[in-house]
Design an enzyme around this catalytic site. Structure first.
Site, PDB file in Angstrom:
ATOM      1  N   SER A  62      34.747  44.665  43.913  1.00 49.52           N
ATOM      2  CA  SER A  62      34.277  44.201  45.211  1.00 49.52           C
ATOM      3  C   SER A  62      32.767  44.038  45.196  1.00 49.52           C
ATOM      4  CB  SER A  62      34.656  45.202  46.303  1.00 49.52           C
ATOM      5  OG  SER A  62      33.838  46.350  46.174  1.00 49.52           O
ATOM      6  N   LYS A  63      32.325  43.219  46.151  1.00 49.68           N
ATOM      7  CA  LYS A  63      30.888  42.985  46.270  1.00 49.68           C
ATOM      8  C   LYS A  63      30.190  44.297  46.559  1.00 49.68           C
ATOM      9  CE  LYS A  63      32.251  38.859  48.608  1.00 49.68           C
ATOM     10  NZ  LYS A  63      32.310  38.100  49.827  1.00 49.68           N
ATOM     11  N   ARG A  64      30.850  45.104  47.412  1.00 50.48           N
ATOM     12  CA  ARG A  64      30.197  46.331  47.846  1.00 50.48           C
ATOM     13  C   ARG A  64      29.968  47.291  46.681  1.00 50.48           C
ATOM     14  NH1 ARG A  64      33.534  48.795  51.873  1.00 50.48           N
ATOM     15  NH2 ARG A  64      33.713  46.695  52.681  1.00 50.48           N
ATOM     16  N   GLY A  85      28.273  44.841  43.365  1.00 49.65           N
ATOM     17  CA  GLY A  85      27.089  44.023  43.616  1.00 49.65           C
ATOM     18  C   GLY A  85      27.148  42.694  42.878  1.00 49.65           C
TER      19      GLY A  85
END
Ligand code: GLU
Length: 493
Positions: free
Chosen positions: A247-249, A252
């Site tokens: 995930s992006k969270r 990054g």
């Protein structure tokens, strides 16, 4: 006549396109190509607070870079809000939905009590059977209402055959009368997404397994709206080595498509790698051309098991999955050299060492040099880093090359001068001629040719490894080789 396949890729523009999203887009695109169908790009931007213009541009740019083309769109979900509301009103009229006047406070209180008694947390249906007069009364009193779907209260279930996961069933009693329009008139995502899929005549919903929870409710909506139900294919997830969802969270930039572009990936290599995450052929083949992939791809080949993507934050060289790097290096090595030239050019431009002559007067030389050095590279950025000496006189000598191949042999201080003089006087500078000069000198000085060869390689390329030295010398050219050797003498000062 068989029905035309229509699929969609509907990203929510709340950040960059990450590899999970790209994988969904790729599977939809491949399926459309394979079936001669259509791919629609829909931007699901109804979450006004989290959607940004920048993210829309970034997603489109990444899709274009990958070479994923769509046949319709981009459509914007936010342009269709009235249509979503109209669908909800139709559901009210046909008795498939009802107005719910329960306030948030009441609902919270009931939920708390249910929690205490370990009872059901579902909405209890207080407003499900209000009489028309009661509704009018509440409306006249200005009490705001949400709209809820009337889930059948009889025995039974919603079920469907997922192309990947097989038979999926959810009992009616386990689905509450869910809200489809908020009290401020805003449709819920689940309604908007369904109404858009109906309007766009989507035949196959191919999306991440995290959408599976929505599917039974969406099927109820299709039925209530009298629309044909598409086929569903939910794709297994991609996890990191610690089994956390990519995930992006958590990861990054490391999982952004643009990160791969900026770190020297060829778009097709990234597609080829991503497709292999959770999809395989019986022979577990890794490399596919576009035509082969379109030919071989099938939704049935998607694995149920989640795949693992070995993102590696701490290794600047092998920053990503070794398999991704190996697929990328395969393409760098094997594509017709002309096809990788634009990417090499971009890297040299970025590094400030691009010379327009490389595509005019020096074109043949440039193609031959790219061809010569590419076999060891994993990413195109290496043309400007490891390969810098081929394209610029200003290049660093790697620490290891300096220590092991140059400074360790003090004699090289003089030998470099001798080599420079003798190579300078060669009339026709060919690989054979250069080799002869170097071997003769080794013999005359009674030293190992290898010491000279490794020393020269380090001096003229800055590296300890590379193509055969005599080919390197021809690529770099007589004049520059001689200059580099003279410069290398100074390293001993
Ligand atoms: N906008 C949703 C997302 O980005 C797509 C869900 C769907 O494919 O139905 O996750």
């Amino acid at each position: 006549m068989t029905q035309e396949v229509i699929v969609r890729f509907p990203p929510s523009p709340t950040g960059y396109l990450h590899i999970g999203g790209a994988r969904t887009a790729i599977f939809n695109w491949l399926f459309a190509k394979k079936t001669g169908g259509k791919l629609i790009l829909r931007i699901e931007d109804t979450d006004a607070e989290r959607s940004t213009e920048e993210s829309i541009k970034g997603i489109i740019k990444s899709l274009k870079w990958l070479g994923i083309t769509w046949d319709e769109g981009p459509y914007f979900q936010s342009h269709f809000i009235k249509e979503h509301q109209a669908a909800a009103h139709k559901l009210l009229e046909t008795g498939h939905a009802y107005k719910c006047f329960c306030t948030k406070e009441t609902l919270d209180k009931k939920r708390k009590e249910a929690l205490k008694k370990k009872g059901s947390l579902q909405y209890d249906g207080t407003c499900r059977d209000l009489k028309p007069e009661e509704i009018s009364e509440k409306e006249a009193a200005g009490i705001p209402c949400t709209i809820r779907l009337k889930v059948p209260r009889e025995e039974g279930s919603v079920y469907f055959e997922d192309i990947v996961y097989g038979f999926i069933e959810k009992k009616y009693k386990d689905i509450e009368d869910f809200v489809i329009v908020r009290s401020n008139g805003q449709p819920l995502y689940i309604l908007s997404n369904t109404v858009d899929d109906i309007r766009d005549r989507i035949t196959h919903v191919i999306r991440g397994q995290d959408g599976l929870g929505n599917t039974p409710k969406q099927i109820l909506l299709y039925k209530a709206l009298g629309a044909p139900i598409p086929k569903f294919a939910h794709m297994s997830l991609t996890l990191d080595p610690k089994k956390a969802k990519i995930s992006k969270r958590t990861h990054g930039e490391l999982v952004a498509v643009h990160f791969y572009r900026d770190h020297g990936f060829l778009p097709w290599a990234l597609i080829n790698f991503l497709v292999r995450l959770g999809w395989s052929t019986p022979d577990s083949r890794d490399i596919f051309t576009k035509e082969e992939l379109i030919e071989t791809f099938s939704l049935e080949g998607i694995n149920r098991a989640n795949s693992v993507f070995n993102v590696n934050k701490n290794d600047p060289k092998f920053f990503t999955d070794p398999k991704a790097l190996s697929i990328n290096s395969h393409y760098i090595r094997n594509l017709p050299v002309e096809e990788i030239v634009p990417y090499v050019k971009a890297e040299l431009e970025k590094a400030g060492i691009w010379d327009p002559e490389f595509e005019s007067g020096k074109r043949d030389w440039f193609l031959a040099t790219v061809d010569l050095i590419r076999s060891r590279y994993h990413v195109t950025t290496e043309f400007a880093t490891l390969g810098r000496a081929y394209f610029s006189d200003d290049y660093p000598i790697e620490k290891k090359a300096l220590k092991k191949n140059i400074l360790k042999h003090e004699g090289l201080k003089d030998w470099f001068s001798i080599l420079a003089d003798r190579l300078e006087s060669v009339k026709i500078f060919s690989a054979d001629e250069a080799e002869k000069v170097i071997r003769d000198i080794a013999e005359e000085l009674d030293i190992k040719a290898g010491v000279l060869i490794n020393g020269i390689r380090a001096a003229v390329t800055g590296q300890t490894v590379g193509p055969g030295l005599f080919d390197i010398l021809i690529a770099i050219g007589q004049k520059r080789v001689v200059e580099s050797l003279r410069k290398a003498v100074l390293l001993f000062d």
